[in-house]
Scaffold this motif. Structure first.
Motif, PDB file in Angstrom:
ATOM      1  N   ARG A  36       0.848  -1.195   0.000  1.00 42.99           N
ATOM      2  CA  ARG A  36       0.000   0.000   0.000  1.00 42.99           C
ATOM      3  C   ARG A  36       0.882   1.242   0.000  1.00 42.99           C
ATOM      4  NH1 ARG A  36      -3.397  -1.075   4.845  1.00 42.99           N
ATOM      5  NH2 ARG A  36      -4.616   0.533   3.808  1.00 42.99           N
ATOM      6  N   PRO A  37       0.390   2.335  -0.533  1.00 42.18           N
ATOM      7  CA  PRO A  37       1.257   3.516  -0.709  1.00 42.18           C
ATOM      8  C   PRO A  37       1.641   4.171   0.621  1.00 42.18           C
ATOM      9  CG  PRO A  37      -0.964   3.905  -1.578  1.00 42.18           C
ATOM     10  CD  PRO A  37      -0.925   2.490  -1.119  1.00 42.18           C
ATOM     11  N   VAL A  38       2.772   4.893   0.605  1.00 39.86           N
ATOM     12  CA  VAL A  38       3.228   5.652   1.771  1.00 39.86           C
ATOM     13  C   VAL A  38       2.368   6.912   1.883  1.00 39.86           C
ATOM     14  CG1 VAL A  38       5.211   6.763   2.810  1.00 39.86           C
ATOM     15  CG2 VAL A  38       5.533   4.850   1.218  1.00 39.86           C
ATOM     16  N   LEU A  39       1.856   7.209   3.064  1.00 39.49           N
ATOM     17  CA  LEU A  39       0.930   8.338   3.210  1.00 39.49           C
ATOM     18  C   LEU A  39       1.601   9.542   3.867  1.00 39.49           C
ATOM     19  CD1 LEU A  39      -2.211   6.366   4.472  1.00 39.49           C
ATOM     20  CD2 LEU A  39      -1.565   6.927   2.154  1.00 39.49           C
ATOM     21  N   SER A  40       1.112  10.729   3.540  1.00 44.48           N
ATOM     22  CA  SER A  40       1.525  11.959   4.244  1.00 44.48           C
ATOM     23  C   SER A  40       0.275  12.699   4.639  1.00 44.48           C
ATOM     24  CB  SER A  40       2.285  12.916   3.351  1.00 44.48           C
ATOM     25  OG  SER A  40       3.335  12.304   2.756  1.00 44.48           O
ATOM     26  N   ARG A  41       0.464  13.688   5.516  1.00 47.15           N
ATOM     27  CA  ARG A  41      -0.679  14.459   5.987  1.00 47.15           C
ATOM     28  C   ARG A  41      -0.906  15.641   5.039  1.00 47.15           C
ATOM     29  NH1 ARG A  41      -3.850  12.969  10.423  1.00 47.15           N
ATOM     30  NH2 ARG A  41      -5.550  14.415  10.151  1.00 47.15           N
ATOM     31  N   TYR A  42      -2.112  15.764   4.544  1.00 46.53           N
ATOM     32  CA  TYR A  42      -2.458  16.898   3.677  1.00 46.53           C
ATOM     33  C   TYR A  42      -3.616  17.650   4.299  1.00 46.53           C
ATOM     34  CZ  TYR A  42       0.233  15.450  -0.450  1.00 46.53           C
ATOM     35  OH  TYR A  42       1.227  15.159  -1.347  1.00 46.53           O
ATOM     36  N   ARG A  43      -3.692  18.935   3.993  1.00 53.99           N
ATOM     37  CA  ARG A  43      -4.893  19.676   4.353  1.00 53.99           C
ATOM     38  C   ARG A  43      -5.598  20.044   3.058  1.00 53.99           C
ATOM     39  NH1 ARG A  43      -4.779  24.924   8.118  1.00 53.99           N
ATOM     40  NH2 ARG A  43      -4.504  23.303   9.683  1.00 53.99           N
TER      41      ARG A  43
ATOM     42  N   LEU B 161      -2.857  11.202   2.632  1.00 54.29           N
ATOM     43  CA  LEU B 161      -2.885  10.811   1.218  1.00 54.29           C
ATOM     44  C   LEU B 161      -1.522  10.257   0.814  1.00 54.29           C
ATOM     45  CD1 LEU B 161      -4.728  13.849  -0.387  1.00 54.29           C
ATOM     46  CD2 LEU B 161      -5.655  11.645   0.225  1.00 54.29           C
ATOM     47  N   PRO B 162      -1.501   9.453  -0.238  1.00 56.97           N
ATOM     48  CA  PRO B 162      -0.212   8.904  -0.696  1.00 56.97           C
ATOM     49  C   PRO B 162       0.723  10.030  -1.124  1.00 56.97           C
ATOM     50  CG  PRO B 162      -2.053   7.783  -1.768  1.00 56.97           C
ATOM     51  CD  PRO B 162      -2.634   8.909  -1.003  1.00 56.97           C
ATOM     52  N   GLU B 163       2.022   9.793  -0.920  1.00 50.00           N
ATOM     53  CA  GLU B 163       3.017  10.774  -1.346  1.00 50.00           C
ATOM     54  C   GLU B 163       3.009  10.897  -2.863  1.00 50.00           C
ATOM     55  OE1 GLU B 163       6.552  11.463   0.426  1.00 50.00           O
ATOM     56  OE2 GLU B 163       5.264  11.801   2.127  1.00 50.00           O
ATOM     57  N   ASN B 164       2.841   9.767  -3.533  1.00 49.83           N
ATOM     58  CA  ASN B 164       2.865   9.768  -4.995  1.00 49.83           C
ATOM     59  C   ASN B 164       1.560  10.374  -5.511  1.00 49.83           C
ATOM     60  OD1 ASN B 164       2.758   9.193  -7.671  1.00 49.83           O
ATOM     61  ND2 ASN B 164       3.426   7.066  -7.466  1.00 49.83           N
ATOM     62  N   GLU B 165       1.674  11.495  -6.183  1.00 51.58           N
ATOM     63  CA  GLU B 165       0.448  12.199  -6.623  1.00 51.58           C
ATOM     64  C   GLU B 165      -0.431  11.343  -7.516  1.00 51.58           C
ATOM     65  OE1 GLU B 165       1.426  15.812  -8.544  1.00 51.58           O
ATOM     66  OE2 GLU B 165       2.517  16.598  -6.839  1.00 51.58           O
ATOM     67  N   LEU B 166       0.205  10.446  -8.277  1.00 52.19           N
ATOM     68  CA  LEU B 166      -0.592   9.647  -9.212  1.00 52.19           C
ATOM     69  C   LEU B 166      -1.529   8.692  -8.476  1.00 52.19           C
ATOM     70  CD1 LEU B 166       2.222   8.917 -11.729  1.00 52.19           C
ATOM     71  CD2 LEU B 166       0.158  10.225 -12.171  1.00 52.19           C
ATOM     72  N   LEU B 167      -1.202   8.402  -7.226  1.00 53.38           N
ATOM     73  CA  LEU B 167      -2.046   7.454  -6.503  1.00 53.38           C
ATOM     74  C   LEU B 167      -3.104   8.152  -5.653  1.00 53.38           C
ATOM     75  CD1 LEU B 167       0.649   4.870  -5.336  1.00 53.38           C
ATOM     76  CD2 LEU B 167      -0.738   4.864  -7.382  1.00 53.38           C
ATOM     77  N   HIS B 168      -3.175   9.469  -5.749  1.00 54.78           N
ATOM     78  CA  HIS B 168      -4.169  10.180  -4.946  1.00 54.78           C
ATOM     79  C   HIS B 168      -5.566   9.671  -5.248  1.00 54.78           C
ATOM     80  CE1 HIS B 168      -1.752  14.027  -3.839  1.00 54.78           C
ATOM     81  NE2 HIS B 168      -1.347  12.950  -3.236  1.00 54.78           N
TER      82      HIS B 168
END
Length: 1990
Positions: free
Chosen positions: A1132-1139, A1197-1204
């Motif tokens: 599963r993708p690595v996640l980061s915190r987004y607002r 959300l995933p770090e990789n924008e394509l997987l958003h």
């Protein structure tokens, strides 16, 4: 055919280091792997294989170089080994050990040992046994992975390829395990090195790898291999499946064809009344009739609507005919016609011909030449095509007919007549066309058994049909006839339709249809050839062969859709002969003729060979459960062989007799080729065909599908058949197809890389182009080798030549383009490469068939259920890799589908069955290795045990090797799925199929973007075959996505395929291959994309130790999700915190939900499980905006924008009692554009850089493409601007005066100018800009062509200059045309300077598309509800699902955010990132809509016209302009403005509709356009009121905005927090750090100059986009062109409307009155024409008495049309010299539009018309000279037509007047009566003689005098010679009097005049005779007197 070198060891090396070897043969080098840290011995043990096409010559060389490998520096050569291959060629196998030599050719100590095998094509060297050849792979995919030079023939130069290339697609082979080798490809590398090769190489790794391999390679040589999982095909046992399931052909589509007939010219014939007939298929439409003219002007528009499949549409013939004097009673006579097919129009750019001249020819007389020209526009619009109509400017340029012929590019303007010969020889294999009952009846009556079909052949071409004779009762009819068509060449009809039909008493039925595409059987190049074909067999396919009375698939036999069964094959040939129309014995008619031809020999089509087809069914799964559980079997057929139900086969004896055996005759069932005894005794002890698998009961897989339990026993089929051996054709196609497949895969990758914005797309493109050029040169080598096979037709030879030429040039171009691929040119070069792909596909399609396609049918209960059609070329075997079919000897996943129309729509999407099938087709004598491609590990099970039968094929295979696997399917999420429920959402779940297993994910309700996050584990999956093969090439996984419904069956959403990543027991589970990464898979529903799936799949082998060795699965972490396993952490993708901040603005246009209105809506936003709700709108009707503007939520959300994941917007209506109803939803699939990026530092401190002076060109010059220089914040540029424009003007005037043209009229008087002057000037400018752009593009293309040509010049000397010269010729002709246009007296092309008129912008599209939909900060999201419809069912479009719109915006950013932003001055924390946004309270606005005109409206009335008027709706207000409708006009000029007051946001959607007025009944909507005013109002582009180009206080260009430029500028600066504006003397203004210069004075109405700053401010506004940070382009004063759409005809434009909208806030200053744009009233003029004299008029009549030639001359003239105002002079009787004297005055009053140069006339169309219709016609004066007759019709003698704007000056005297004034009209100086006012002179009369040549028939002296109506009133004149101002009587000679008026005078004239000498002589003679008589009479008396003396 191959050469294989095994490099074993290199010994006695010096030192210690990394070694690498390079092996070269014929210029293709392979690299070995790098051996690290070798001491004195390097054991490479590696094999290299070269597939060779031409024989290896004994003196060719093999070279091996051994290097010390270095990561950093270039590799150092240790030594070289060279060997001549003579011995190898003789022996076939050789082991060699030898020492190496160094650079100086001296031997060194190091020695090498190698082993070589060589197998030539003809088998002249002994064969290899499998045992000794174990080490060498059969690399089926090896071909075309070379990225380097190809294996050119022996003399090609060696390309020293840098090391490192080998990793990019060159097959390198490594020993592994038992020596099974695999081609290695990067992208998904499944290689055998244990764990040191990454599985998915990101580009950076690739670079590093390349560096490691190649020692500092230049990145330009790097190229990447495939990206997507399915397409990467690593090993060679399986071929790729095709995802798109549904047949696209044959489905009806909407088309609209619009034809405008503008005018006709040069029609042949005297004084005719022409009508133009437009005919498409069966439909005909006629223009009105124009009387007595050879150049009628119509300007009539016709529309034809069709709903048919594309093929049918494009084959329809469009025919334009001109008919002379047609009326109700007579059909008229045909003058000439012009034919082309609709496909030709559709293949033009923009799918249209615009303003082109069609050349007419007479079909009944081909010797006649051109019969005239018709000028027309033709456009074909399919759904979703938008036609860009070139802007209709005034048609001033006199058309150059020759240069604008209606012909596609590349077709010569002089087309010749040709004969097309279609020869029909014979057919075989016809199906029964009658029932067996009929047969028995016949047998009873006739007593013999006859064949049940009476065939004939019908050929259709260019709208004509020809038929052969009918052959009664014959399955093998022989016709030997030819059908001859006579047609212009090259023809404009592309396809010829050849159909075998069954003649029947009731109605004839098609048996099969074949289309011959003329483009494929000819070549129009300079080395091209005329269409030719055959003699060759063509195969026909259609419905199944069993005869039923009502055949549901009859369409298939007509050639619509894909045939599901073989029907027959037909032997035909086509030839073309160009006719010499001058020869006398030619048939002049174009009727179709049929003649007999002689028979052709059996061998003409090639030698008959025995072919062998083998197939094996490895798996049959996914069998639709609807079929029922009766036993199922599969049948394979090729032609009629193998077809046991309804093929009719010939007895064996018959086949021995007749070698070409598709033969069939008696259907004695007993004699079918089942195991008949004499057959078995054939020479090689063959078995007869087994074409069906044994029936077997299906087993249930799950609730939708069955499977057949084949497990370890796989049934086989084999069929022997006899066909003409034309494999070469298929081989060449295969080579090209493979190159094309490779290219397509590569280009898809490049597009994918660009789309996902990965690095280095240019490298991949370079690799692709390199592969292409290699492939092309390889094709040339291969195709060259057999020029002389039996049965080669002319087409084979010519096609081969042209293919080789094409491929060679394509290879060269690819090389050239490869070298030009740079970072910034990728997209353009990609387009060029896509052109290559189309060309390749076109070339690869072979027009002459040979072996029919193979059909696989699934039968249940002996009924045919579903089928698959496999082209025979795809499974055809060849020794040469590249020529082999792509699925030959490979396992292919075959999906069966329903036949014919059943396969359309939902039924066609469900898989009927999925087969894993192995097929092999080849010559029987080549069949020894037909099993070699099967997965290994089987035993053959043969039907017959016994001796000598080793060659008998098996009837089944038993696998004793079985591997057990566990499949893990990591189903993460899907996005953009198809909406399958009425709520506009779906309840999706996925079902995963692998082999005979299937599992489902959980159902997620109400979403189009489900995140399942679920791991599906398939345990104990048994696969048969060898482990290593399964590792490289596991079977595919099918994933189907369904929508769960509460009742009934789940509904299908779409399907996709995937390949798992496999791990064997002995491999380590860890990086770089494992764990697998998530990938996107495109989901298809039929042929349409229906979403994407994000998932990963791994296949893990279970060893002897069981499951314990597998990587552990983390237990269910989610307690609430029960037993569902989530996707494991590594995957599963690595996640980061987004607002995510959401701007809630408002809701618009919400429709009713279940009849109830939406009252209290709310918006819910959700993303990745988190979300937020908007404030509730309390009363939607009163105010649909939200009270709280900005809210935010945080989410991982995933770090990789394509997987958003997508973000879902849902609108709910809050009803009473806490109930909620879903209104609609929208999924934002890509959040990319909403990601916030902080402004970079440099832009932040822009204020500190120096001031910049911006360059503005005061008079924008059209020639420059982009006048404004873009400046960045630190550059420095100052450009002065001319302030003194008046000076310039004066200069101009002076210059013009020198040129000596009449200048005075040119200068427009300010008071004369109006808004329309501005509009027309702007259109002119727009046209010029477009032309300039086109010219610039053409020039750039030409430059590129020249470059390519130049680079090719070294290679092909002769062709290069051709490329360069063509465009030049074009430009030449163009310039000469321009010269004609503006008659610059000195021949140089000086543009006559245009008068200065202020201009506006005319956009030929909507304003929105120019300004990005005005979504600069406020976005509109459409809310959908309701079930989506499939693109192919056209009854509903997605727009119908829109239930409203949500307005707002999003902004997302990673936390934490830097402080700088929040610390900025005036930062409002409540508004987050949405600072400085206006408030959304209701606001009152005055909306002013200007409608200029509409063009090309769709006709609404029966007469092909419409009576349009405008309706404007905004909120509740509606303005209907019904009383001002414009009668019978499809291009109405409205010229109106409408004012509406509106309140945003309640009323913000403006609808402008055009309705058709009807006297009775309701008015019909023609089309409408919708404009969202709110987005325009709030946009930063300031679309409220366009900014004019100049500021003036009065006149036609008065400033419209209530705010002056200075006020606007001040406001903008304040809003953008900018410093300024600061005005300083000297015409300067400074805004932020930009300085603008401009004029500072303005003139008021009285001509006084005052100082002003407005010009300066306006200059800044016009260049606002250059202001740093806040700048953007402001909307200029403009007119936009919007398409009119109608819901009944979705997607097809119904016309266009030109308009613009101004908006003024009511709280601001009031705007001035609306500009007057009412259409220009035509000005009244009077043209007085005095006919003084005529001369040299030809004499028509013969005199009764004297036979003398004379004419009774009179002159007729008219301006508007013969019916309206023709006037005749009196008659000058009996002119003997052709001189006539008249002194007669014609007076023509007319209304004239100066700007459009048209006369306006209003008249009723017919007696029954309700009102008058306005017509605009060119201002042309026609003068004709006639001969008056009393009793018969007057005779027409000649005419001249003068265009009042441009006609040649009359000659001073009759002598100087010649026919050249008409013939060379273009070259002569012309004058305009509107400028000259008065002209007198002599003009010629002309008419056409018998040979269609123009001849002079007289001369007229006339005087033209033009007055305005006022002048005419003051100075009246009489008609003819009447008062006032009478003309004196002409002084005519007396002859002209009539004889019965004054007979004596006549006698005097007639008789005396001519015969006076005769009369005088006669009188003298009479007197003499009288004297003599008297003398004789009186002499006797006198004598007597004398004698008697009396």
């Amino acid at each position: 055919m191959a050469l294989v070198v095994c490099l074993k060891t290199v010994t006695e090396l010096r030192g210690k280091g990394d070694r690498i070897a390079k092996v070269s043969f014929r210029g293709l080098s392979f690299y070995s792997r790098v051996l690290e840290n070798c001491e004195d011995e390097a054991r490479f043990e590696e094999a290299f294989r070269w597939p060779v096409a031409s024989k290896v010559d004994g003196n060719e060389m093999l070279e091996i170089h051994i290097y010390n490998y270095s990561k950093v520096f270039t590799n150092r050569l240790i030594g070289t080994f060279r060997m001549v291959l003579q011995k190898v060629v003789e022996e076939g196998h050789l082991e060699v050990s030898d020492t190496l030599i160094d650079d100086n050719n001296t031997a060194i100590q190091t020695s090498i040992s190698i082993e070589i095998w060589y197998q030539p094509m003809d088998g002249s060297v002994r064969g290899w046994s499998d045992g000794e050849f174990l080490d060498v792979p059969d690399d089926r995919d090896g071909m075309f992975q070379f990225e380097t030079e190809s294996l050119l023939s022996s003399h090609s130069h060696s390309s020293g390829t840098p090391p490192g290339r080998s990793s990019h697609g060159i097959p390198t082979f490594r020993k592994a395990g038992k020596g099974v080798f695999s081609a290695m490809k990067i992208g998904k590398v499944r290689s055998h090195k244990k764990g040191d090769d990454p599985a998915i190489l990101e580009t950076e790794d690739l670079d590093r790898k390349a560096m490691r391999l190649g020692g500092g390679l230049d990145p330009d040589t790097i190229s990447l291999a495939s990206v997507t999982a399915v397409t990467t095909n690593v090993s060679n046992k399986r071929s790729k499946p095709d995802i798109k399931m549904e047949p696209s052909a044959g489905r009806p589509v909407d088309y609209q064809i619009s034809v405008t007939v503008i005018e006709a010219r040069q029609l042949v014939g005297l004084n005719m009344d022409p009508v133009v007939c437009v005919e498409i298929g069966e439909e005909k439409k006629y223009t009105s009739m124009k009387e007595s003219t050879n150049c009628p002007y119509y300007n009539e528009y016709f529309v034809f609507d069709f709903h048919v499949p594309p093929d049918v549409m494009f084959d329809k013939i469009l025919k334009l005919s001109v008919i002379h004097s047609k009326n109700l009673l007579r059909s008229g006579t045909l003058v000439g016609n012009f034919k082309l097919d609709v496909g030709t129009v559709y293949s033009q750019s923009e799918h249209q011909f615009y303003h082109k001249w069609a050349m007419l020819s007479d079909p009944d007389d081909i010797t006649a030449g051109c019969k005239g020209y018709v000028k027309c526009d033709i456009a074909v619009v399919g759904k979703g095509d938008n036609i860009k109509t070139p802007h209709k400017a005034s048609e001033t340029d006199e058309d150059d007919i020759e240069g604008n012929l209606l012909l596609p590019e590349g077709i010569p303007s002089e087309r010749q007549w040709a004969r097309f010969y279609v020869r029909i020889y014979r057919a075989e294999g016809l199906p029964k066309m009658n029932t067996s009952i009929m047969a028995n009846v016949k047998k009873a009556f006739i007593g013999e058994n006859r064949d049940l079909v009476d065939p004939y052949v019908q050929v259709q071409f260019a709208g004509q049909k020809g038929k052969t004779s009918v052959q009664k009762s014959s399955y093998e009819p022989i016709w030997n006839e030819q059908v001859i068509f006579t047609e212009m060449f090259p023809p404009l009809c592309k396809r010829m339709k050849v159909q075998i039909r069954d003649s029947d008493k009731v109605n004839d039925v098609a048996i099969g249809t074949h289309f011959i595409d003329l483009r494929k059987i000819s070549n129009d190049g300079d080395k091209g050839f005329l269409p030719t074909l055959g003699p060759a067999w063509v195969n026909m396919y259609g419905s199944t062969r069993n005869y039923t009375l009502m055949d549901e698939h009859q369409d298939l036999n007509e050639g619509l859709g894909e045939g599901v069964s073989f029907r027959a094959r037909l032997l035909i040939s086509v030839a073309v002969e160009i006719l010499d129309t001058t020869s006398s014995e030619i048939m002049s008619s174009t009727e179709v003729q049929v003649e007999p031809v002689s028979n052709i020999s059996e061998s003409a089509t090639g030698k008959v060979e025995e072919f062998f087809l083998f197939g094996s069914f490895l798996e049959a799964t996914m069998i639709d459960r609807k079929i029922g559980d009766k036993p199922i079997n599969f049948e394979v057929t090729i032609g009629n062989y193998g077809n046991q139900i309804d093929g009719v086969s010939k007895p064996v004896a018959g086949r021995k007799k007749k070698k070409d055996g598709v033969g069939e005759s008696d259907e004695e069932e007993s004699e079918l080729i089942q195991n008949s005894s004499d057959e078995e005794a054939e020479d090689d002890g063959d078995l007869v065909s087994v074409s069906t698998s044994p029936p077997m009961k299906p087993v249930i897989t799950d609730r939708n599908y069955f499977h057949l339990p084949y497990f370890e026993k796989k049934p086989c089929i084999y069929i022997k058949s006899w066909w003409q051996d034309q494999r070469r054709r298929l081989y060449n196609s295969n080579v090209m197809d493979k190159i094309a497949d490779k290219l397509e895969e590569g280009l898809n990758d490049v597009q994918e890389i660009i789309k996902t914005e990965k690095a280095f797309p240019e490298r991949r493109l370079r690799g692709v182009l390199e592969e292409l050029s290699t492939g092309c040169s390889r094709f040339v080598t291969l195709a060259n080798k057999d020029q002389n096979l039996a049965g080669r037709t002319k087409l084979d030879q010519e096609r081969l030549k042209s293919c080789m030429r094409e491929m060679e040039s394509m290879g060269q171009q690819a090389k050239t383009i490869r070298s030009q691929v740079k970072r910034n040119t990728v997209r353009d070069k990609l387009k060029l490469a896509l052109n290559f792909l189309q060309r390749l596909r076109f070339l690869a399609d072979e027009p002459q068939h040979s072996i029919p396609d193979v059909f696989v049918w699934m039968m249940s209960n002996n009924k045919r259920i579903a089928y698959a059609r496999i082209p025979s070329k795809d499974i055809l075997y060849s020794i040469v890799d590249e020529e082999r079919g792509k699925d030959c000897g490979k396992v292919k996943a075959v999906f069966l589908r329903l036949p014919g129309k059943k396969g359309f729509g939902p039924a066609g999407w469900t898989v009927q069955a999925k087969l894993e099938m192995y097929l092999w087709l080849g010559l029987n004598k080549q069949r020894k290795d037909f099993l070699s491609g099967l997965p290994s590990g089987f035993e053959e099970n043969k039907a017959v045990k016994g001796t000598g039968l080793q060659v008998v094929p098996p009837i089944s295979l038993v696998y004793n090797m079985k591997q057990v696997f566990q499949l893990r399917a990591h189903m993460y999420q899907a996005r953009s799925l198809f909406a399958a429920d009425s709520s506009g959402l779906s309840d999706p779940f996925a079902r995963v199929f692998f082999s005979t297993h299937s599992q489902v994910t959980e159902v997620l309700s109400e979403t189009l973007c489900p995140t399942w996050d679920q791991l599906l584990v398939f345990d104990n999956v048994e696969l048969y075959g060898e482990a290593t093969e399964l590792r490289d090439d596991p079977p595919i996984i099918v994933i189907e996505i369904y929508d769960q419904d509460t009742v009934g069956k789940a509904e299908f959403i779409g399907r996709t395929f995937a390949k798992p990543l496999s791990k064997m027991v002995d491999e380590h589970y860890g990086p770089p291959r494992f764990p697998p990464q998530l990938e996107y898979y495109q989901i298809y529903r039929g042929n349409c994309p229906a979403g994407e799936l994000l998932a990963a799949f791994e296949l893990l082998q279970i060893g002897p130790a069981g499951r314990t060795e597998l990587p552990p699965i983390d237990g269910p972490t989610d307690v609430d999700r029960g037993p569902i396993l989530p996707v494991p952490l590594g995957i599963r993708p690595v996640l980061s915190r987004y607002r995510i901040e959401v701007l809630f603005w408002g809701l618009r246009d919400l429709k009713r939900i279940n009849l109830a209105q939406v009252d209290r809506p709310r918006v819910d936003i959700e993303c990745a499980g988190k979300g937020i709700q908007s404030a509730l709108i309390q009363n939607y009707k009163k105010n649909p905006n939200f009270s709280t503007l900005v809210k935010w939520f945080e989410v991982d959300l995933p770090e990789n924008e394509l997987l958003h994941p997508p973000l879902n917007i849902r609108v709910v209506d809050c009803r009473a009692f806490g109930r909620y109803t879903l209104v609609g939803s929208h999924a934002v699939t890509s959040l990319r554009k909403f990601i916030y990026t902080s402004p970079d530092k440099r832009a932040n401190n822009w204020a500190h850089t120096g001031d910049i002076v911006v360059n503005i060109d005061s008079e924008p010059n059209i020639k420059k493409m982009e006048t404004v220089v873009k400046l960045d914040a630190t550059s420095d540029a100052v450009v002065k601007i001319d302030v003194n424009e008046d000076e310039k003007e004066k200069e101009k005037k002076k210059k013009k005066k020198k040129k000596g043209e009449e200048v005075e009229e040119e200068e427009p008087d300010e008071s004369m100018l109006d808004w329309w002057s501005k509009y027309f000037a702007s259109i002119e400018t727009m046209m010029e800009t477009l032309r300039a752009q086109e010219a610039a593009w053409a020039e750039a293309e030409e430059r590129e062509d020249m470059e390519i040509a130049a680079e090719n010049a070294e290679i092909k000397g002769d062709d290069s200059h051709v490329k360069g010269t063509k465009p030049k010729e074009k430009t030449k002709s163009k310039s000469s045309k321009d010269k004609k246009k503006n008659h610059g007296s000195d021949g140089t092309e000086k543009k006559v300077p245009k008068p200065r008129v202020d201009e506006l912008m005319v956009y030929n599209k909507e304003l929105e598309s120019e300004f990005d939909h005005f979504e600069d900060w406020l976005h509109t999201f459409n809310l959908y509800r309701g079930k989506a419809v499939d693109d192919d069912d056209h009854n509903m479009v997605d727009d119908d699902r829109i239930v409203g719109r949500f307005k707002g915006s999003l902004c997302m950013y990673k936390l934490p955010l830097s402080d700088e932003i929040t610390r900025e001055a005036g930062f409002d924390p409540n508004m987050g990132m949405f600072q400085s946004i206006p408030h959304n309270d209701p606001i009152n606005v005055l909306v002013r809509v200007y409608v200029v005109r509409a063009t090309d409206l769709h006709p609404a009335d029966i007469n092909g016209k419409a009576d349009p008027y405008i309706v404007i709706k905004l909120g509740k207000s509606e303005i209907k302009d019904k009383e001002n409708y414009i009668s019978k006009q499809l291009n109405p000029v409205f010229g109106k403005s409408f004012d509406i007051e509106a309140t945003f946001p309640m009323e913000s959607m403006l609808t402008v509709s055009v309705y058709d007025w009807d006297l009775v009944g309701t008015d019909d909507l023609i089309g409408e356009t919708k404009i969202d005013l709110e987005n325009r109002y709030y946009s930063k582009h300031r679309a409220t009121c366009g900014i004019a180009s100049n500021y003036s206080l009065h006149g036609y260009n008065v400033w419209r905005d209530p705010q002056k430029p200075t006020q606007l500028l001040a406001k903008l600066c304040k809003e953008g927090k900018l410093d300024g504006p600061h005005y300083s003397p000297g015409g300067k203004v400074k805004v932020s750090n930009r300085i603008f210069l401009g004029p500072t004075e303005i003139e008021d109405e009285n001509g006084l100059k005052k100082p002003t700053e407005e010009h300066l401010a306006l200059t800044v506004l016009k260049h606002w986009e250059e202001i740093p940070r806040v700048g953007c382009k402001l909307v200029p004063e403009h007119v936009e062109t919007r398409p009119l759409l109608n819901l009944d005809k979705p997607g097809i434009e119904q016309g266009r409307i030109e308009m613009w909208v101004d908006m003024f806030p009511m709280d601001g200053p009031a705007p001035g009155p609306a500009i007057d744009i009412s259409p220009r009233k035509p000005k009244k003029y009077e043209l007085r024409v005095i006919i003084w004299n005529t001369d040299e008029v030809i004499l028509e009549d013969d005199d009764y008495f004297t036979g003398e030639k004379s004419s009774d001359i009179f002159v007729r003239g008219w301006l508007k049309g013969q019916q309206e105002d023709k006037q005749d002079t009196d008659v000058h009787y009996h002119s003997l010299t052709g001189e006539g004297n008249f002194n007669w005055r014609f007076v023509f009053p007319f209304d004239y539009l100066m700007a459009e140069e048209k006369i306006v006339i209003s008249k009723k169309e017919s007696l029954f018309s309700w009102d008058e219709t306005e017509y605009k016609i060119p201002a042309r004066l026609t003068l004709q000279v006639w001969d008056a007759d009393h009793f018969s019709a007057d005779d027409f003698l000649g005419a001249i037509e003068l265009d009042l704007n441009r006609f040649p000056r009359g000659a001073k005297t009759a002598k100087q007047c010649s026919i050249d004034m008409v013939l060379n009209e273009q070259e002569l100086p012309t004058i305009s009566i509107f400028k000259q006012k008065r002209v007198k002179g002599w003009w010629p009369f002309v008419a056409r003689d018998e040979n269609d040549e123009l001849e002079l028939t007289g001369k007229v002296e006339a005087e033209l005098h033009l007055l305005t109506a006022e002048e005419a009133e003051k100075n009246p004149v009489g008609l003819g010679r009447k008062e006032p101002d009478p003309l004196e009587k002409p002084n005519r000679p007396d002859t002209s009097l009539m004889w019965f008026m004054n007979p004596l005078k006549s006698i005097r004239y007639f008789i005396w005049h001519n015969y006076r000498w005769l009369i005088l002589k006669t009188l003298a003679l009479l007197l003499l005779l009288l004297l003599l008589g008297l003398f004789l009479y009186s002499i006797p008396g006198y004598l007597v007197k004398k004698l008697l003396g009396a």
